[in-house]
Design a protein around this motif. Sequence first.
Motif, PDB file in Angstrom:
ATOM      1  N   LEU A  54       0.859  -1.189   0.000  1.00 38.32           N
ATOM      2  CA  LEU A  54       0.000   0.000   0.000  1.00 38.32           C
ATOM      3  C   LEU A  54       0.892   1.234   0.000  1.00 38.32           C
ATOM      4  O   LEU A  54       1.714   1.413   0.895  1.00 38.32           O
ATOM      5  N   PHE A  55       0.725   2.070  -1.005  1.00 40.13           N
ATOM      6  CA  PHE A  55       1.635   3.187  -1.227  1.00 40.13           C
ATOM      7  C   PHE A  55       1.185   4.453  -0.503  1.00 40.13           C
ATOM      8  O   PHE A  55       0.130   5.012  -0.806  1.00 40.13           O
ATOM      9  N   LYS A  56       2.008   4.905   0.418  1.00 42.30           N
ATOM     10  CA  LYS A  56       1.749   6.159   1.119  1.00 42.30           C
ATOM     11  C   LYS A  56       1.849   7.315   0.116  1.00 42.30           C
ATOM     12  O   LYS A  56       2.822   7.393  -0.640  1.00 42.30           O
ATOM     13  N   PRO A  57       0.871   8.225   0.088  1.00 45.48           N
ATOM     14  CA  PRO A  57       0.877   9.321  -0.892  1.00 45.48           C
ATOM     15  C   PRO A  57       2.176  10.123  -0.948  1.00 45.48           C
ATOM     16  O   PRO A  57       2.639  10.484  -2.029  1.00 45.48           O
ATOM     17  N   GLU A  58       2.787  10.413   0.206  1.00 41.93           N
ATOM     18  CA  GLU A  58       4.019  11.198   0.179  1.00 41.93           C
ATOM     19  C   GLU A  58       5.167  10.409  -0.447  1.00 41.93           C
ATOM     20  O   GLU A  58       6.065  10.985  -1.067  1.00 41.93           O
ATOM     21  N   LYS A  59       5.122   9.064  -0.309  1.00 38.81           N
ATOM     22  CA  LYS A  59       6.166   8.252  -0.932  1.00 38.81           C
ATOM     23  C   LYS A  59       5.923   8.127  -2.434  1.00 38.81           C
ATOM     24  O   LYS A  59       6.872   7.993  -3.210  1.00 38.81           O
ATOM     25  N   VAL A  60       4.660   8.174  -2.842  1.00 40.83           N
ATOM     26  CA  VAL A  60       4.334   8.212  -4.270  1.00 40.83           C
ATOM     27  C   VAL A  60       4.909   9.486  -4.873  1.00 40.83           C
ATOM     28  O   VAL A  60       5.518   9.476  -5.944  1.00 40.83           O
ATOM     29  N   ARG A  61       4.733  10.599  -4.162  1.00 43.83           N
ATOM     30  CA  ARG A  61       5.290  11.882  -4.598  1.00 43.83           C
ATOM     31  C   ARG A  61       6.802  11.798  -4.776  1.00 43.83           C
ATOM     32  O   ARG A  61       7.355  12.217  -5.798  1.00 43.83           O
ATOM     33  N   ASP A  62       7.480  11.224  -3.775  1.00 44.02           N
ATOM     34  CA  ASP A  62       8.942  11.122  -3.821  1.00 44.02           C
ATOM     35  C   ASP A  62       9.406  10.183  -4.931  1.00 44.02           C
ATOM     36  O   ASP A  62      10.419  10.435  -5.591  1.00 44.02           O
ATOM     37  N   CYS A  63       8.656   9.103  -5.129  1.00 46.37           N
ATOM     38  CA  CYS A  63       8.985   8.121  -6.162  1.00 46.37           C
ATOM     39  C   CYS A  63       8.937   8.762  -7.549  1.00 46.37           C
ATOM     40  O   CYS A  63       9.862   8.604  -8.354  1.00 46.37           O
ATOM     41  N   VAL A  64       7.869   9.505  -7.821  1.00 51.32           N
ATOM     42  CA  VAL A  64       7.705  10.139  -9.134  1.00 51.32           C
ATOM     43  C   VAL A  64       8.722  11.269  -9.323  1.00 51.32           C
ATOM     44  O   VAL A  64       9.262  11.456 -10.417  1.00 51.32           O
ATOM     45  N   ALA A  65       9.016  12.010  -8.257  1.00 51.95           N
ATOM     46  CA  ALA A  65      10.031  13.071  -8.335  1.00 51.95           C
ATOM     47  C   ALA A  65      11.394  12.456  -8.664  1.00 51.95           C
ATOM     48  O   ALA A  65      12.164  13.022  -9.451  1.00 51.95           O
ATOM     49  N   LEU A 147       1.518  15.484 -13.099  1.00 52.76           N
ATOM     50  CA  LEU A 147       2.630  16.432 -13.162  1.00 52.76           C
ATOM     51  C   LEU A 147       2.933  16.850 -14.600  1.00 52.76           C
ATOM     52  O   LEU A 147       3.209  18.014 -14.873  1.00 52.76           O
ATOM     53  N   ILE A 148       2.861  15.883 -15.513  1.00 47.82           N
ATOM     54  CA  ILE A 148       3.086  16.199 -16.927  1.00 47.82           C
ATOM     55  C   ILE A 148       2.030  17.194 -17.410  1.00 47.82           C
ATOM     56  O   ILE A 148       2.335  18.169 -18.112  1.00 47.82           O
ATOM     57  N   GLU A 149       0.779  16.970 -17.004  1.00 48.58           N
ATOM     58  CA  GLU A 149      -0.317  17.865 -17.398  1.00 48.58           C
ATOM     59  C   GLU A 149      -0.132  19.254 -16.792  1.00 48.58           C
ATOM     60  O   GLU A 149      -0.317  20.271 -17.468  1.00 48.58           O
ATOM     61  N   THR A 150       0.273  19.295 -15.514  1.00 47.25           N
ATOM     62  CA  THR A 150       0.490  20.584 -14.841  1.00 47.25           C
ATOM     63  C   THR A 150       1.602  21.371 -15.518  1.00 47.25           C
ATOM     64  O   THR A 150       1.464  22.578 -15.778  1.00 47.25           O
ATOM     65  N   GLN A 187      11.905  28.828 -16.142  1.00 49.57           N
ATOM     66  CA  GLN A 187      12.143  27.475 -15.670  1.00 49.57           C
ATOM     67  C   GLN A 187      11.718  26.445 -16.705  1.00 49.57           C
ATOM     68  O   GLN A 187      10.726  26.621 -17.409  1.00 49.57           O
ATOM     69  N   SER A 188      12.471  25.368 -16.769  1.00 46.93           N
ATOM     70  CA  SER A 188      12.123  24.277 -17.671  1.00 46.93           C
ATOM     71  C   SER A 188      11.092  23.380 -17.005  1.00 46.93           C
ATOM     72  O   SER A 188      10.839  23.477 -15.809  1.00 46.93           O
ATOM     73  N   ALA A 189      10.520  22.440 -17.782  1.00 44.02           N
ATOM     74  CA  ALA A 189       9.537  21.501 -17.237  1.00 44.02           C
ATOM     75  C   ALA A 189      10.152  20.645 -16.139  1.00 44.02           C
ATOM     76  O   ALA A 189       9.531  20.402 -15.106  1.00 44.02           O
ATOM     77  N   ASP A 190      11.381  20.182 -16.347  1.00 42.19           N
ATOM     78  CA  ASP A 190      12.044  19.335 -15.353  1.00 42.19           C
ATOM     79  C   ASP A 190      12.238  20.077 -14.039  1.00 42.19           C
ATOM     80  O   ASP A 190      12.072  19.519 -12.964  1.00 42.19           O
ATOM     81  N   GLU A 191      12.586  21.370 -14.119  1.00 44.57           N
ATOM     82  CA  GLU A 191      12.807  22.146 -12.909  1.00 44.57           C
ATOM     83  C   GLU A 191      11.508  22.340 -12.133  1.00 44.57           C
ATOM     84  O   GLU A 191      11.494  22.303 -10.920  1.00 44.57           O
ATOM     85  N   VAL A 192      10.417  22.541 -12.858  1.00 42.51           N
ATOM     86  CA  VAL A 192       9.124  22.727 -12.216  1.00 42.51           C
ATOM     87  C   VAL A 192       8.681  21.445 -11.531  1.00 42.51           C
ATOM     88  O   VAL A 192       8.243  21.439 -10.380  1.00 42.51           O
ATOM     89  N   VAL A 193       8.792  20.319 -12.224  1.00 41.13           N
ATOM     90  CA  VAL A 193       8.383  19.021 -11.684  1.00 41.13           C
ATOM     91  C   VAL A 193       9.150  18.694 -10.417  1.00 41.13           C
ATOM     92  O   VAL A 193       8.608  18.186  -9.443  1.00 41.13           O
ATOM     93  N   ASN A 194      10.445  18.991 -10.421  1.00 53.65           N
ATOM     94  CA  ASN A 194      11.294  18.630  -9.300  1.00 53.65           C
ATOM     95  C   ASN A 194      11.442  19.735  -8.276  1.00 53.65           C
ATOM     96  O   ASN A 194      12.273  19.638  -7.378  1.00 53.65           O
ATOM     97  N   ASN A 195      10.630  20.799  -8.411  1.00 51.85           N
ATOM     98  CA  ASN A 195      10.634  21.882  -7.441  1.00 51.85           C
ATOM     99  C   ASN A 195      12.022  22.471  -7.221  1.00 51.85           C
ATOM    100  O   ASN A 195      12.424  22.791  -6.106  1.00 51.85           O
ATOM    101  N   LYS A 196      12.777  22.591  -8.323  1.00 56.63           N
ATOM    102  CA  LYS A 196      14.112  23.153  -8.210  1.00 56.63           C
ATOM    103  C   LYS A 196      14.021  24.661  -8.028  1.00 56.63           C
ATOM    104  O   LYS A 196      13.156  25.306  -8.604  1.00 56.63           O
ATOM    105  N   PRO A 197      14.903  25.225  -7.218  1.00 61.85           N
ATOM    106  CA  PRO A 197      14.867  26.678  -7.016  1.00 61.85           C
ATOM    107  C   PRO A 197      15.196  27.432  -8.287  1.00 61.85           C
ATOM    108  O   PRO A 197      15.965  26.966  -9.125  1.00 61.85           O
ATOM    109  N   ILE A 198      14.623  28.606  -8.421  1.00 59.59           N
ATOM    110  CA  ILE A 198      14.867  29.440  -9.594  1.00 59.59           C
ATOM    111  C   ILE A 198      16.247  30.048  -9.484  1.00 59.59           C
ATOM    112  O   ILE A 198      16.650  30.543  -8.436  1.00 59.59           O
ATOM    113  N   GLN A 199      16.997  29.963 -10.575  1.00 60.43           N
ATOM    114  CA  GLN A 199      18.363  30.493 -10.573  1.00 60.43           C
ATOM    115  C   GLN A 199      18.320  32.010 -10.679  1.00 60.43           C
ATOM    116  O   GLN A 199      17.518  32.563 -11.376  1.00 60.43           O
TER     117      GLN A 199
END
Length: 199
Positions: A54-65, A147-150, A187-199
């Motif tokens: 059973l997948f905990k939602p926060e671990k699903v988030r981390d897995c996809v990130a 995330l892809i849709e967002t 920001q690129s799509a990858d940066e947005v998905v991974n919540n990377k800080p803006i340079q």
Amino acid sequence: MGKQSKKIQKTVSKKEPLLSSVLKEEVQMYDEFIDIPFVPIGHEKEIVIRMYPLFKPEKVRDCVADYFSFIAQCKKEQIVIQEVEVDDILGYFIIKHFTNAKLTKGKKAKTVYDEFKILINSHFYKELISYFPEESIKSVHNRRFELIETVGKMEKQFNQINEELAKLPLENREAIEKAFGKIGIDQSADEVVNNKPIQ
């Protein structure tokens, strides 16, 4: 005429339990696990893999990130991922996040990809993945699609803003582009998905 006495009924208020205490039992289901004995071909010693079905939602988030970080790193290292491999790569990260299997902690995409290729070609991979409930697997795929849709919507909005900026006089455009750059329009799509800080 006599006075009628009125009975005043006092409402006894029961203290409501905290929401977190009510939900605690529900969340505890994510701690349930299954131990799966497994003997690799060519070995005599049995390995026991502990999996959490059973997948905990926060671990699903981390897995996809983690998956998106890998894809971004592949682009940097110029490693080509075939479309047919996407589901299996997600499977690799599911095993990484929802079992106690020891996998590489390396950050290089080539290291992870090489390990993935070994895992995917073993009979162990298909057997282990089959133990996960369909709903659990689906939650990871759904998170990926969300995330892809967002990101797609954000990129579309950014493009529209850029088109509007291009219509402005030069001096206004430079000032606004500078301001928008600070809030992440570049920001690129990858940066947005991974919540990377803006340079």
